[in-house]
Design a protein around this motif. Structure first.
Motif, mmCIF file in Angstrom:
data_model
loop_
_atom_site.group_PDB
_atom_site.id
_atom_site.type_symbol
_atom_site.label_atom_id
_atom_site.label_comp_id
_atom_site.label_asym_id
_atom_site.label_seq_id
_atom_site.Cartn_x
_atom_site.Cartn_y
_atom_site.Cartn_z
ATOM 1 N N CYS A 154 -5.391 0.962 -1.070
ATOM 2 C CA CYS A 154 -6.662 1.458 -1.598
ATOM 3 C C CYS A 154 -6.594 2.975 -1.641
ATOM 4 C CB CYS A 154 -7.831 0.998 -0.733
ATOM 5 S SG CYS A 154 -8.114 -0.776 -0.813
ATOM 6 N N GLU A 155 -6.303 3.485 -2.811
ATOM 7 C CA GLU A 155 -6.205 4.924 -2.988
ATOM 8 C C GLU A 155 -6.913 5.310 -4.272
ATOM 9 O OE1 GLU A 155 -2.043 5.690 -3.055
ATOM 10 O OE2 GLU A 155 -1.779 5.279 -0.929
ATOM 11 N N THR B 294 -11.488 -2.398 -3.189
ATOM 12 C CA THR B 294 -12.309 -1.727 -2.185
ATOM 13 C C THR B 294 -13.738 -2.226 -2.255
ATOM 14 O OG1 THR B 294 -10.954 0.246 -2.450
ATOM 15 C CG2 THR B 294 -13.056 0.524 -1.342
ATOM 16 N N GLY C 4 -5.969 -1.026 -5.640
ATOM 17 C CA GLY C 4 -6.406 -1.952 -4.607
ATOM 18 C C GLY C 4 -7.830 -2.431 -4.855
ATOM 19 N N SER D 27 -16.364 2.443 3.237
ATOM 20 C CA SER D 27 -15.822 1.340 2.439
ATOM 21 C C SER D 27 -14.787 0.594 3.262
ATOM 22 C CB SER D 27 -15.200 1.870 1.154
ATOM 23 O OG SER D 27 -14.116 2.711 1.458
ATOM 24 N N SER D 28 -14.429 -0.571 2.751
ATOM 25 C CA SER D 28 -13.377 -1.364 3.379
ATOM 26 C C SER D 28 -12.391 -1.787 2.296
ATOM 27 C CB SER D 28 -13.963 -2.613 4.047
ATOM 28 O OG SER D 28 -14.816 -2.255 5.103
ATOM 29 N N CYS D 29 -11.130 -1.790 2.646
ATOM 30 C CA CYS D 29 -10.081 -2.143 1.698
ATOM 31 C C CYS D 29 -9.724 -3.613 1.887
ATOM 32 C CB CYS D 29 -8.857 -1.267 1.927
ATOM 33 S SG CYS D 29 -7.549 -1.558 0.732
ATOM 34 N N THR E 245 -10.200 7.061 -6.674
ATOM 35 C CA THR E 245 -11.583 6.670 -6.945
ATOM 36 C C THR E 245 -11.756 6.440 -8.436
ATOM 37 O OG1 THR E 245 -12.257 8.976 -7.178
ATOM 38 C CG2 THR E 245 -12.533 7.982 -4.996
ATOM 39 N N LYS F 222 -7.638 -5.354 -0.459
ATOM 40 C CA LYS F 222 -6.257 -5.546 -0.899
ATOM 41 C C LYS F 222 -5.663 -4.170 -1.174
ATOM 42 C CE LYS F 222 -3.543 -7.952 -4.368
ATOM 43 N NZ LYS F 222 -3.601 -8.732 -5.602
ATOM 44 N N GLY F 223 -4.715 -3.789 -0.426
ATOM 45 C CA GLY F 223 -4.155 -2.454 -0.512
ATOM 46 C C GLY F 223 -3.083 -2.316 -1.564
#
Length: 156
Positions: free
Chosen positions: A70-71, A81, A79, A63-65, A73, A67-68
Motif C-alpha cells: 500500500c503505497e 487500502t 494495493g 487507514s489499513s492495508c 495516494t 493487500k500490499g
C-alpha cells in the motif's frame, strides 16, 4: 397548450410553494447547511487536535492495508487500502450534529410543547369544573323551586 392550462399549472405550482411544509423544509435546509460549517469547524478545531494528541491530527490519514504493498495516494496508489479514518471523521461529525440538534433544538422544543399542552389541559380542566359546578347550582335552584311549589300547593 391553452392559456387555461398554463394558469392551472401556475396556480398549482403557487399552491405547492405556499404550503407550510415546503417553506419549513427550505428553512431547514438553509440552516442545516450553515450549521454544517459550525460542526466541521468543531471537528477540525477541537476533535482532530484531541485525536492528534494520540496520533495524527488528520483523521483521513488513518487507514489499513488489506493487500500490499500500500503505497501512494489517489490514482497512483497501489494495493488495497481501507480509509477507516475518513469514516470515523464523518461518523463523529454526524454524532456531533445529531447531539447539538437534539440538545439545542429538539429537547427544548419538546419541553416547551409539553408545558403548553399541560397549560391547555389545566385550562380545560378548570372550565369543566366550572361547567359542572354551574350545572350543580342550576339543579339546586330547580330543586328549591320544586320544593317551594310543593309547599305553596299544600297551603291551598
Amino acid at each position: 397548450m391553452s392559456d387555461n392550462g398554463k394558469t392551472s399549472v401556475w396556480q398549482g405550482f403557487k399552491a405547492f410553494l405556499m404550503r407550510g411544509n415546503v417553506v419549513d423544509l427550505a428553512v431547514a435546509v438553509v440552516i442545516g447547511a450553515a450549521f454544517t460549517n459550525i460542526v466541521n469547524a468543531v471537528v477540525k478545531g477541537v476533535i482532530n487536535p484531541l485525536v492528534g494528541a494520540f496520533g495524527t491530527k488528520n483523521l483521513d490519514s488513518y487507514s489499513s492495508c488489506l493487500k500490499g504493498p500500500c503505497e501512494g495516494t489517489g490514482d497512483t496508489a497501489t494495493g488495497v487500502t481501507i480509509m477507516w479514518g475518513s469514516v470515523l471523521g464523518a461518523t463523529l461529525q454526524f454524532v456531533i450534529t445529531a447531539a447539538v440538534v437534539y440538545f439545542l433544538m429538539v429537547l427544548p422544543m419538546a419541553k416547551y410543547l409539553a408545558r403548553v399542552e399541560a397549560r391547555r389541559k389545566a385550562k380545560e380542566g378548570t372550565q369543566e369544573v366550572v361547567e359542572i359546578s354551574e350545572l350543580e347550582v342550576l339543579k339546586e335552584i330547580r330543586d328549591t323551586l320544586v320544593a317551594q311549589r310543593g309547599q305553596g300547593q299544600g297551603e291551598r
